[in-house]
Design an enzyme around this catalytic site. Structure first.
Site, PDB file in Angstrom:
ATOM      1  N   TYR A  33       1.041  -0.996  -0.102  1.00 11.18           N
ATOM      2  CA  TYR A  33      -0.068  -0.391   0.184  1.00 11.18           C
ATOM      3  C   TYR A  33       1.069   1.573   0.282  1.00 11.18           C
ATOM      4  CZ  TYR A  33       0.717   0.648   5.204  1.00 11.18           C
ATOM      5  OH  TYR A  33       1.227   0.987   5.987  1.00 11.18           O
ATOM      6  N   ARG A  52       7.904   4.073  -4.389  1.00  7.84           N
ATOM      7  CA  ARG A  52       8.052   3.097  -3.395  1.00  7.84           C
ATOM      8  C   ARG A  52       6.546   2.159  -3.437  1.00  7.84           C
ATOM      9  NH1 ARG A  52       7.677   5.410   2.168  1.00  7.84           N
ATOM     10  NH2 ARG A  52       5.075   5.646   2.006  1.00  7.84           N
ATOM     11  N   ARG A 100      -8.024 -20.798  -1.747  1.00  6.26           N
ATOM     12  CA  ARG A 100      -6.650 -20.246  -0.375  1.00  6.26           C
ATOM     13  C   ARG A 100      -5.726 -21.343  -0.365  1.00  6.26           C
ATOM     14  NH1 ARG A 100      -5.158 -20.731   4.680  1.00  6.26           N
ATOM     15  NH2 ARG A 100      -5.556 -18.863   5.757  1.00  6.26           N
ATOM     16  N   HIS A 102      -1.017 -20.652   0.638  1.00  9.33           N
ATOM     17  CA  HIS A 102      -0.315 -19.621   1.623  1.00  9.33           C
ATOM     18  C   HIS A 102       0.851 -19.927   0.088  1.00  9.33           C
ATOM     19  CE1 HIS A 102      -2.295 -20.856   5.070  1.00  9.33           C
ATOM     20  NE2 HIS A 102      -0.930 -20.004   5.809  1.00  9.33           N
ATOM     21  N   LYS A 149       6.601  -1.839   2.178  1.00  6.67           N
ATOM     22  CA  LYS A 149       5.414  -1.302   2.570  1.00  6.67           C
ATOM     23  C   LYS A 149       4.348  -2.483   2.287  1.00  6.67           C
ATOM     24  CE  LYS A 149       2.836   3.267   3.363  1.00  6.67           C
ATOM     25  NZ  LYS A 149       3.319   2.925   4.144  1.00  6.67           N
ATOM     26  N   GLU A 182      11.927   2.873  14.039  1.00  9.83           N
ATOM     27  CA  GLU A 182      10.567   3.657  13.787  1.00  9.83           C
ATOM     28  C   GLU A 182       9.427   3.853  14.764  1.00  9.83           C
ATOM     29  OE1 GLU A 182       9.387   2.707   9.468  1.00  9.83           O
ATOM     30  OE2 GLU A 182      10.199   0.466  10.456  1.00  9.83           O
ATOM     31  N   LEU A 207      10.610   1.132   7.374  1.00 11.13           N
ATOM     32  CA  LEU A 207      10.593   2.177   5.846  1.00 11.13           C
ATOM     33  C   LEU A 207      11.288   2.679   5.543  1.00 11.13           C
ATOM     34  CD1 LEU A 207       7.350   0.774   4.549  1.00 11.13           C
ATOM     35  CD2 LEU A 207       7.183   3.482   5.069  1.00 11.13           C
TER      36      LEU A 207
HETATM   37  N1  PMP Z   1       7.591   4.529   9.156  1.00  7.50           N
HETATM   38  C1  PMP Z   1       6.154   2.945   8.614  1.00  7.50           C
HETATM   39  C2  PMP Z   1       6.177   2.215   9.474  1.00  7.50           C
HETATM   40  C3  PMP Z   1       5.167   3.851   8.425  1.00  7.50           C
HETATM   41  O1  PMP Z   1       3.922   3.002   8.146  1.00  7.50           O
HETATM   42  C4  PMP Z   1       5.388   5.012   7.826  1.00  7.50           C
HETATM   43  C5  PMP Z   1       3.717   5.512   6.885  1.00  7.50           C
HETATM   44  N2  PMP Z   1       3.498   4.262   5.987  1.00  7.50           N
HETATM   45  C6  PMP Z   1       6.572   5.698   8.148  1.00  7.50           C
HETATM   46  C7  PMP Z   1       7.099   4.793   8.474  1.00  7.50           C
HETATM   47  C8  PMP Z   1       6.217   7.269   7.523  1.00  7.50           C
HETATM   48  O2  PMP Z   1       6.625   6.671   5.786  1.00  7.50           O
HETATM   49  P1  PMP Z   1       5.889   7.920   4.884  1.00  7.50           P
HETATM   50  O3  PMP Z   1       6.873   9.679   5.136  1.00  7.50           O
HETATM   51  O4  PMP Z   1       6.041   7.607   3.501  1.00  7.50           O
HETATM   52  O5  PMP Z   1       4.457   8.560   5.071  1.00  7.50           O
END
Ligand code: PMP
Length: 284
Positions: A33, A52, A100, A102, A149, A182, A207
């Site tokens: 996403y 991304r 379904r 895996h 993501k 993060e 991320l």
């Molecule tokens: N880390 C994580 C785990 C996230 O889910 C997000 C937001 N999607 C971010 C960092 C920030 O990323 P962005 O600046 O691209 O929104």
């Protein structure tokens, strides 16, 4: 008027927007996403978000449901049809519908594409950044591919909920060695006593935030020194300032961590400059 969403080729009233129960996104979180902020009807940093998204699909071997050009068109069309000026555009692509199992389906599936838009009070986000927010440390129990993501967000959800129940706005995720990775949906930053800004490198299982990348650029323009290095929870507690970044959170100062003040417990000068720089960046 109902919101309008895009689901697999059709623009539909949001209340009727649905995917099949055998969709692998629904059953396995076999999906990726993106979330893009819409400011004054314009998508902020659309191209890096698309880049991304393509990378995430590539890493999971999900075939793009369409080329980038038509996808940009769909995004614009969703914005136009909803008549929303400031919002959050959500894009999700799953491997598609299959019996379904895996393992990946052996017969080709059509990846599902959904696009939704909801209002986002961007001015409210900036206002909140003037006061700062509280955060709480939570253990990072996620997998080894946080650079992708994916919609597999259960650990993030649990951490965010835990922080929220303590009265916090965000969870600061901490790995087994005591390093901050993060936030549950944000990237984390600290400012050291000498004014140097520090944030974990994106090669380090986090991320690669789009807002993070933009803030790095803006910090460079403001001649703020930045080091991309991991810091510990202890470093954060003793930092002069702390802030988070994300598309929906922009840059938001963290003034309290685990009930302890960061610095003097108010928004510091470095974060303030970056919040303002990012606000102006969104206006441009
Ligand atoms: N880390 C994580 C785990 C996230 O889910 C997000 C937001 N999607 C971010 C960092 C920030 O990323 P962005 O600046 O691209 O929104």
């Amino acid at each position: 008027m109902s919101r309008i969403s895009y689901v697999n080729g059709a623009y539909v009233p949001h209340r009727d927007a649905a995917v099949h129960i055998d969709d692998r996104g629904y059953q396995f979180a076999d999906a990726v996403y993106e979330g893009v902020t819409v400011r004054h009807g314009r998508m902020v940093d659309l191209e890096p978000h698309l880049e991304r998204l393509w990378r995430s699909m590539g890493e999971l071997r999900i075939a793009p449901p369409m080329e980038r050009g038509p996808m940009r068109f769909v995004f614009r069309e969703v914005i136009r049809r909803n008549r929303i000026e400031n919002g959050f555009l959500y894009i999700q692509i799953s491997r598609g519908v299959a019996r379904r199992d895996h393992a990946f389906p052996t017969t080709p599936t059509h990846p599902s594409l959904i696009v939704t838009l909801k209002r986002l009070d961007v001015d409210g986000v900036i206002k909140r950044a003037e006061k700062g927010v509280k955060a709480f440390a939570e253990p990072d129990i996620r997998w080894g591919r946080c650079d992708v993501k994916s919609t597999s967000l259960l650990p993030n959800i649990l951490a965010k909920q835990a922080a929220k129940e303590k009265g916090g706005f965000e969870a600061v995720l901490v790995d087994r060695d005591g390093f901050v990775t993060e936030g549950s949906s944000t990237n984390m930053w600290i400012v050291k006593e000498d004014g140097t800004v520090q944030t974990r490198a994106t090669t380090d299982n986090i991320l690669p935030g789009i807002t993070r990348a933009t803030l790095l650029k803006l910090a460079g323009e403001l001649q703020i020194r930045v080091v991309e290095e991991a810091f510990t929870l202890e470093d954060a507690r003793g930092a002069a300032e702390m802030f988070l970044s994300s598309s929906t959170g922009c840059a938001t100062p963290i003034v309290e961590l685990d009930g302890h003040k960061i610095g003097d417990g108010t928004v510091g000068p470095v974060a303030k400059r970056l919040v303002e720089a990012y606000r102006l960046y969104m206006e441009a």
